[in-house]
Design a protein around this motif. Structure first.
Motif, PDB file in Angstrom:
ATOM      1  N   PRO A 115      27.464 -30.981  -2.207  1.00  0.00           N
ATOM      2  CA  PRO A 115      27.237 -29.630  -2.116  1.00  0.00           C
ATOM      3  C   PRO A 115      28.254 -28.937  -1.533  1.00  0.00           C
ATOM      4  CG  PRO A 115      25.450 -30.624  -1.243  1.00  0.00           C
ATOM      5  CD  PRO A 115      26.153 -31.786  -1.415  1.00  0.00           C
ATOM      6  N   ARG A 116      28.830 -27.932  -1.774  1.00  0.00           N
ATOM      7  CA  ARG A 116      29.808 -27.191  -1.010  1.00  0.00           C
ATOM      8  C   ARG A 116      29.667 -25.469  -1.522  1.00  0.00           C
ATOM      9  NH1 ARG A 116      31.814 -30.819   2.651  1.00  0.00           N
ATOM     10  NH2 ARG A 116      33.251 -32.290   1.514  1.00  0.00           N
ATOM     11  N   LEU A 117      30.138 -24.847  -0.407  1.00  0.00           N
ATOM     12  CA  LEU A 117      30.136 -23.192  -0.446  1.00  0.00           C
ATOM     13  C   LEU A 117      31.658 -22.760  -0.628  1.00  0.00           C
ATOM     14  CD1 LEU A 117      27.113 -22.053   1.717  1.00  0.00           C
ATOM     15  CD2 LEU A 117      27.239 -22.126  -0.951  1.00  0.00           C
ATOM     16  N   TYR A 118      31.843 -21.988  -1.688  1.00  0.00           N
ATOM     17  CA  TYR A 118      33.390 -21.431  -1.491  1.00  0.00           C
ATOM     18  C   TYR A 118      33.083 -19.971  -0.975  1.00  0.00           C
ATOM     19  CZ  TYR A 118      38.132 -19.998  -2.685  1.00  0.00           C
ATOM     20  OH  TYR A 118      39.223 -19.351  -2.629  1.00  0.00           O
ATOM     21  N   ASP A 119      33.919 -19.367   0.154  1.00  0.00           N
ATOM     22  CA  ASP A 119      33.775 -18.228   0.702  1.00  0.00           C
ATOM     23  C   ASP A 119      34.707 -17.537  -0.037  1.00  0.00           C
ATOM     24  OD1 ASP A 119      33.232 -16.054   1.889  1.00  0.00           O
ATOM     25  OD2 ASP A 119      33.360 -16.772   4.014  1.00  0.00           O
ATOM     26  N   PHE A 120      34.558 -16.606  -1.077  1.00  0.00           N
ATOM     27  CA  PHE A 120      35.651 -15.729  -1.506  1.00  0.00           C
ATOM     28  C   PHE A 120      36.174 -14.513  -0.496  1.00  0.00           C
ATOM     29  CE2 PHE A 120      34.768 -17.312  -5.701  1.00  0.00           C
ATOM     30  CZ  PHE A 120      35.902 -17.090  -6.450  1.00  0.00           C
ATOM     31  N   LYS A 121      35.551 -14.303   0.422  1.00  0.00           N
ATOM     32  CA  LYS A 121      35.968 -13.418   1.543  1.00  0.00           C
ATOM     33  C   LYS A 121      37.160 -13.911   2.372  1.00  0.00           C
ATOM     34  CE  LYS A 121      33.931  -9.543   4.220  1.00  0.00           C
ATOM     35  NZ  LYS A 121      32.838  -9.037   4.373  1.00  0.00           N
ATOM     36  N   THR A 122      37.001 -15.305   2.647  1.00  0.00           N
ATOM     37  CA  THR A 122      37.959 -15.900   3.444  1.00  0.00           C
ATOM     38  C   THR A 122      38.898 -17.008   2.905  1.00  0.00           C
ATOM     39  OG1 THR A 122      36.355 -17.604   4.069  1.00  0.00           O
ATOM     40  CG2 THR A 122      36.439 -15.611   5.239  1.00  0.00           C
ATOM     41  N   GLY A 123      38.459 -17.491   1.702  1.00  0.00           N
ATOM     42  CA  GLY A 123      39.192 -18.554   0.866  1.00  0.00           C
ATOM     43  C   GLY A 123      38.629 -19.988   1.383  1.00  0.00           C
ATOM     44  N   ASN A 124      37.741 -20.059   2.258  1.00  0.00           N
ATOM     45  CA  ASN A 124      37.474 -21.277   2.847  1.00  0.00           C
ATOM     46  C   ASN A 124      36.290 -21.724   2.116  1.00  0.00           C
ATOM     47  OD1 ASN A 124      39.302 -20.791   4.964  1.00  0.00           O
ATOM     48  ND2 ASN A 124      37.620 -19.844   6.264  1.00  0.00           N
ATOM     49  N   ILE A 125      36.361 -23.430   2.088  1.00  0.00           N
ATOM     50  CA  ILE A 125      35.193 -24.187   1.598  1.00  0.00           C
ATOM     51  C   ILE A 125      34.634 -24.801   2.759  1.00  0.00           C
ATOM     52  CG2 ILE A 125      34.825 -26.252   0.385  1.00  0.00           C
ATOM     53  CD1 ILE A 125      37.395 -25.867  -1.274  1.00  0.00           C
ATOM     54  N   MET A 126      33.187 -24.357   2.660  1.00  0.00           N
ATOM     55  CA  MET A 126      32.478 -24.954   3.827  1.00  0.00           C
ATOM     56  C   MET A 126      31.133 -25.981   3.356  1.00  0.00           C
ATOM     57  SD  MET A 126      32.099 -20.980   5.186  1.00  0.00           S
ATOM     58  CE  MET A 126      31.740 -20.749   3.390  1.00  0.00           C
ATOM     59  N   ASP A 127      30.459 -26.800   4.367  1.00  0.00           N
ATOM     60  CA  ASP A 127      29.415 -27.548   3.839  1.00  0.00           C
ATOM     61  C   ASP A 127      28.164 -26.639   3.613  1.00  0.00           C
ATOM     62  OD1 ASP A 127      30.900 -29.767   4.357  1.00  0.00           O
ATOM     63  OD2 ASP A 127      30.213 -29.662   6.683  1.00  0.00           O
ATOM     64  N   TYR A 128      27.302 -27.143   2.790  1.00  0.00           N
ATOM     65  CA  TYR A 128      26.123 -26.454   2.204  1.00  0.00           C
ATOM     66  C   TYR A 128      24.831 -26.930   3.124  1.00  0.00           C
ATOM     67  CZ  TYR A 128      22.285 -25.817  -1.026  1.00  0.00           C
ATOM     68  OH  TYR A 128      20.908 -25.631  -1.584  1.00  0.00           O
ATOM     69  N   ASN A 129      24.894 -25.942   3.941  1.00  0.00           N
ATOM     70  CA  ASN A 129      23.690 -26.359   5.134  1.00  0.00           C
ATOM     71  C   ASN A 129      23.300 -24.944   5.505  1.00  0.00           C
ATOM     72  OD1 ASN A 129      25.469 -25.645   7.387  1.00  0.00           O
ATOM     73  ND2 ASN A 129      26.252 -27.552   7.084  1.00  0.00           N
ATOM     74  N   VAL A 130      22.207 -25.026   6.217  1.00  0.00           N
ATOM     75  CA  VAL A 130      21.321 -23.809   6.735  1.00  0.00           C
ATOM     76  C   VAL A 130      22.161 -23.283   7.749  1.00  0.00           C
ATOM     77  CG1 VAL A 130      19.388 -23.277   8.165  1.00  0.00           C
ATOM     78  CG2 VAL A 130      19.147 -24.728   6.109  1.00  0.00           C
ATOM     79  N   ASP A 131      22.947 -24.128   8.799  1.00  0.00           N
ATOM     80  CA  ASP A 131      23.749 -23.542   9.805  1.00  0.00           C
ATOM     81  C   ASP A 131      24.848 -22.656   9.410  1.00  0.00           C
ATOM     82  OD1 ASP A 131      21.805 -24.512  11.686  1.00  0.00           O
ATOM     83  OD2 ASP A 131      23.192 -26.434  11.988  1.00  0.00           O
ATOM     84  N   ASP A 132      25.622 -23.165   8.484  1.00  0.00           N
ATOM     85  CA  ASP A 132      27.013 -22.582   7.968  1.00  0.00           C
ATOM     86  C   ASP A 132      26.489 -21.099   7.154  1.00  0.00           C
ATOM     87  OD1 ASP A 132      28.374 -24.310   9.133  1.00  0.00           O
ATOM     88  OD2 ASP A 132      29.148 -25.371   7.429  1.00  0.00           O
ATOM     89  N   PHE A 133      25.460 -21.440   6.360  1.00  0.00           N
ATOM     90  CA  PHE A 133      25.114 -19.982   5.738  1.00  0.00           C
ATOM     91  C   PHE A 133      24.498 -19.097   6.591  1.00  0.00           C
ATOM     92  CE2 PHE A 133      21.536 -17.862   3.477  1.00  0.00           C
ATOM     93  CZ  PHE A 133      22.322 -17.139   2.604  1.00  0.00           C
ATOM     94  N   SER A 134      23.763 -19.318   7.770  1.00  0.00           N
ATOM     95  CA  SER A 134      23.196 -18.621   8.481  1.00  0.00           C
ATOM     96  C   SER A 134      24.222 -17.907   9.206  1.00  0.00           C
ATOM     97  CB  SER A 134      22.186 -19.124   9.320  1.00  0.00           C
ATOM     98  OG  SER A 134      21.030 -19.725   8.905  1.00  0.00           O
ATOM     99  N   ARG A 135      25.264 -18.508   9.781  1.00  0.00           N
ATOM    100  CA  ARG A 135      26.440 -18.150  10.302  1.00  0.00           C
ATOM    101  C   ARG A 135      27.060 -17.046   9.711  1.00  0.00           C
ATOM    102  NH1 ARG A 135      31.209 -19.625  10.089  1.00  0.00           N
ATOM    103  NH2 ARG A 135      30.816 -21.660   9.010  1.00  0.00           N
ATOM    104  N   ILE A 136      27.243 -17.389   8.422  1.00  0.00           N
ATOM    105  CA  ILE A 136      28.218 -16.348   7.398  1.00  0.00           C
ATOM    106  C   ILE A 136      27.509 -15.210   7.445  1.00  0.00           C
ATOM    107  CG2 ILE A 136      29.105 -16.087   5.190  1.00  0.00           C
ATOM    108  CD1 ILE A 136      29.360 -19.343   5.073  1.00  0.00           C
ATOM    109  N   ILE A 137      26.261 -14.851   7.014  1.00  0.00           N
ATOM    110  CA  ILE A 137      25.466 -13.860   6.780  1.00  0.00           C
ATOM    111  C   ILE A 137      25.100 -13.087   7.863  1.00  0.00           C
ATOM    112  CG2 ILE A 137      24.777 -14.770   4.549  1.00  0.00           C
ATOM    113  CD1 ILE A 137      21.882 -14.897   5.757  1.00  0.00           C
TER     114      ILE A 137
END
Length: 210
Positions: free
Chosen positions: A151-173
């Motif tokens: 599972p991954r996350l694609y960030d349209f604001k930066t164009g980056n692909i990130m891991d799907y996890n609690v820490d990355d999501f919390s950091r982004i928002i």
């Protein structure tokens, strides 16, 4: 008959009329409130995120002229990607130059030469990065089953692909939506945050559509 009962009934009647009017105004407000508009993207192949957000595919199914193949998804599975240019000359398209394609209401992102379907489209899009099983060593034929799903996350604001996890999501928002972060952090445990991660991604995308 004294004026007191008459005054009482008049006041009561005014209160009833006022209450009915407020109810009607509330109903009108609810009906007239605009619902969020659903954005529709054009079917086709995109070489960049910008062209996708601008609703301008670089290639459509007609301009690709896929040699009888009806869908871009099936065409993209070929070992080599060919199309006919404006002069009807057969032209090779490098797979790495494809950003993604949109077809039948779904976005597919290109990563490592394969198309990965986005399951929740928004500023933080969720998708499963998956690759096919090879039928046999040195065989170009692959099966539909996948050997690995990540599972991954694609960030349209930066164009980056990130891991799907609690820490990355919390950091982004943290800076983008602190109110949602507070609600997310208010969950009783990290286990609960993991369980509800996709739900909070959906909530974020509802508030931050493309």
């Amino acid at each position: 008959m004294s004026s007191s009962p008459i005054r009482f009934y008049l006041i009561l009647l005014l209160l009833l009329v006022s209450g009915i009017q407020q109810q009607i105004f509330a109903q009108d407000s609810a009906v007239n409130k605009r619902l969020p508009e659903t954005t529709t993207y054009s079917d086709g192949l995109y070489t960049s995120q910008a062209s996708f957000l601008d609703h301008h595919p670089d290639f459509t199914t007609s301009t690709l002229n896929m040699g009888g193949i009806k869908t871009i998804r099936n065409w993209f599975k070929n070992d080599s990607l060919f199309y006919k240019n404006s002069e009807c000359v057969k032209t090779f398209l490098e797979r790495k130059k494809v950003w993604g394609f949109y077809e039948d209401g779904s976005l597919y992102l290109q990563k490592n030469g394969y198309a990965h379907k986005v399951n929740n489209l928004g500023e933080l899009s969720f998708f499963n990065e998956s690759y096919p099983l090879v039928k046999a060593p040195f065989s170009p034929v692959s099966l539909d089953q996948t050997k690995e799903i990540t599972p991954r996350l694609y960030d349209f604001k930066t164009g980056n692909i990130m891991d799907y996890n609690v820490d990355d999501f919390s950091r982004i928002i943290k800076d983008r939506d602190p109110d949602l972060l507070l609600k997310y952090q208010a969950l009783e445990s990290n286990k609960k945050r993991r369980q509800l991660l996709l739900r909070f991604i959906e909530l974020y995308n509802d508030k931050h559509p493309l």
